[in-house]
Design an enzyme around this catalytic site. Structure first.
Site, PDB file in Angstrom:
ATOM      1  CG  HIS A 194      -2.089  -0.995   1.002  1.00  0.00           C
ATOM      2  ND1 HIS A 194      -3.145  -1.100   1.887  1.00  0.00           N
ATOM      3  CD2 HIS A 194      -2.304  -1.955   0.044  1.00  0.00           C
ATOM      4  CE1 HIS A 194      -3.965  -2.066   1.475  1.00  0.00           C
ATOM      5  NE2 HIS A 194      -3.455  -2.600   0.361  1.00  0.00           N
ATOM      6  CE1 TYR A 244      -5.247   1.320   0.647  1.00  0.00           C
ATOM      7  CE2 TYR A 244      -4.529   0.329  -1.415  1.00  0.00           C
ATOM      8  CZ  TYR A 244      -5.358   0.328  -0.308  1.00  0.00           C
ATOM      9  OH  TYR A 244      -6.312  -0.648  -0.170  1.00  0.00           O
TER      10      TYR A 244
END
Length: 421
Positions: A194, A244
């Site tokens: 992420h 992200y």
């Protein structure tokens, strides 16, 4: 071949089952066990899973159980896709950080730390029980935060590889834009779970032509829209950041947005209620279209590919996984867990060499790795001071006043899941 899915009562599971059914030549599953403490959900999901196998003429046997030890016994691989505390805990992760002006999200920032603290001890207990019943089994972790959880598993000596669907999502998206088969698209995918960037998009393999400049020139608007970032920012970077990264690159903007709408957890909880009602329909024998909105796109393809390679089958030799750094990124310790392209086989995952990273990316990776060190220490040993230090170190927090407030809120909202609290 026997596989076990811990968290098998998840509404994600039919996506996984569909992949097992369609890709049975790649991964010939003879027995699949869905393990979950929620017997009511397990019955609904298990019923649909069997109907999907039957619809696609898969000869494999699907069983369900609430008994973890029985479910994992004799498994060649165990997939972890659990959520400690369910959507209710996720809803808290996504809301109380906003009270301090910090992003509320389930895998990064204060909410991500809360999830790690709840999850790591549970996952390690599961892994120890797998090791007792079948020490040769591979553990494939899809449970967030994947990087921290995978590092906990590896440091405890388990045969584990972490998996995320971000890379395969980009691969499929770029393949559509380029009008080629996804197998032809190789990503220079670098970073932490992420927290990744696509530094290149190559056709034909790791040494193929880099067509990322062409993609950005011809499809930059569409790519930027998917990332919810301005086109000019993506062009200036010259790479494609994971979505992200918006939590880092537009933190305050995201906080304002999150304060004006229901949490993602609330949306997913409503969706899950509808999905479970669908799963109870005895005539349903395919995954419903609504499931695509639940998240986890292409998870099944990635999971099948990884399991097949680890178990000596026909999986792709190179895949994006989470595994030990071992010198791949020279500015990180060897035991940091990174997310990069790796050669995957029955002995595990070995990262491929990556290009030297611009300080813009290397600096953030190093910072978040330091946070993950402290987060794992807090998850393993507990204590308010360790939680505070992890929060203070996180680049989305970084101020002692915020860290103090967030520490108090984290403990208050998670006390039932934290043995030391």
């Amino acid at each position: 071949m026997k596989l076990a899915v811990v968290g098998g009562g998840s509404t994600y599971t039919p996506e996984l089952i569909d992949g097992f059914a369609r890709l049975r030549d790649t991964l010939p599953v003879e027995e699949l066990v869905l393990v979950d403490p929620a017997a009511d959900r397990l019955e609904l999901v298990g019923g649909l899973a069997r109907r999907i196998f039957a619809k696609q003429d898969h000869a494999g046997k699907i069983t369900t159980t609430t008994d973890l030890d029985a479910g994992v016994a004799g498994a060649d691989a165990v997939l972890l896709q659990l959520r400690v505390g369910g959507q209710a805990a996720r809803n808290q992760d996504e809301t109380w950080p906003l009270e301090c002006g910090c992003v509320g999200q389930e895998t990064t920032g204060a909410g991500g730390l809360a999830k790690a603290l709840r999850t790591v001890p549970v996952v390690l207990d599961i892994a120890e029980r797998v090791r007792r019943t079948n020490p040769d089994a591979w553990i494939i972790d899809f449970t967030n935060p994947v990087g921290i959880v995978t590092r906990a598993l590896l440091q405890a000596g388990h045969k584990a590889v972490g998996l995320c669907n971000v890379a395969i999502g980009f691969q499929r998206k770029f393949a559509r834009l380029l009008d080629v088969n996804p197998s032809e698209v190789h990503l220079d995918h670098v970073g932490l779970n992420h927290l990744t960037w696509e530094l290149g998009v190559r056709l034909g393999g790791p040494d193929g032509e880099n067509v990322l400049p062409k993609l950005l020139a011809e499809h930059g608007d569409a790519i930027a829209d998917d990332l919810h970032m301005p086109r000019q920012i993506v062009d200036r970077l010259g790479v494609v950041p994971s979505y992200y990264l918006r939590y880092f690159y537009a933190h305050d903007e995201v906080v304002r947005e999150l304060g004006t709408k229901p949490s993602r957890a609330a949306e997913v909880a409503a969706m899950e209620k509808e999905l479970l009602a669908m799963y109870g329909d005895p005539t349903l024998d395919t995954k419903p279209e609504l499931l695509a909105k639940r998240g986890g796109a292409f998870y099944s393809e990635a999971a099948v590919d990884l399991a097949a390679s680890l178990l000596g089958g026909g999986g792709s030799p190179v895949q994006v996984v989470n595994t030990y750094n071992n010198g791949t990124l020279p500015f990180l310790p060897d035991d940091a867990v990174i997310e990069v392209q790796a050669r995957v086989g029955h002995d595990g995952a070995t990262p491929l060499a990556v290009p030297a990273l611009d300080p813009l990316y290397a600096g953030l990776i190093a910072n978040v790795t330091a946070y993950e060190d402290l987060a794992l220490e807090a998850a393993l040993r507990g204590g308010r001071d360790r939680v505070f230090k992890a929060l203070l170190s996180h680049p989305l927090i970084g101020q002692y006043e915020y860290a103090e407030q967030l520490t108090d809120r984290l403990i208050a909202h998670n006390r039932e899941h934290l043995a030391w609290a």
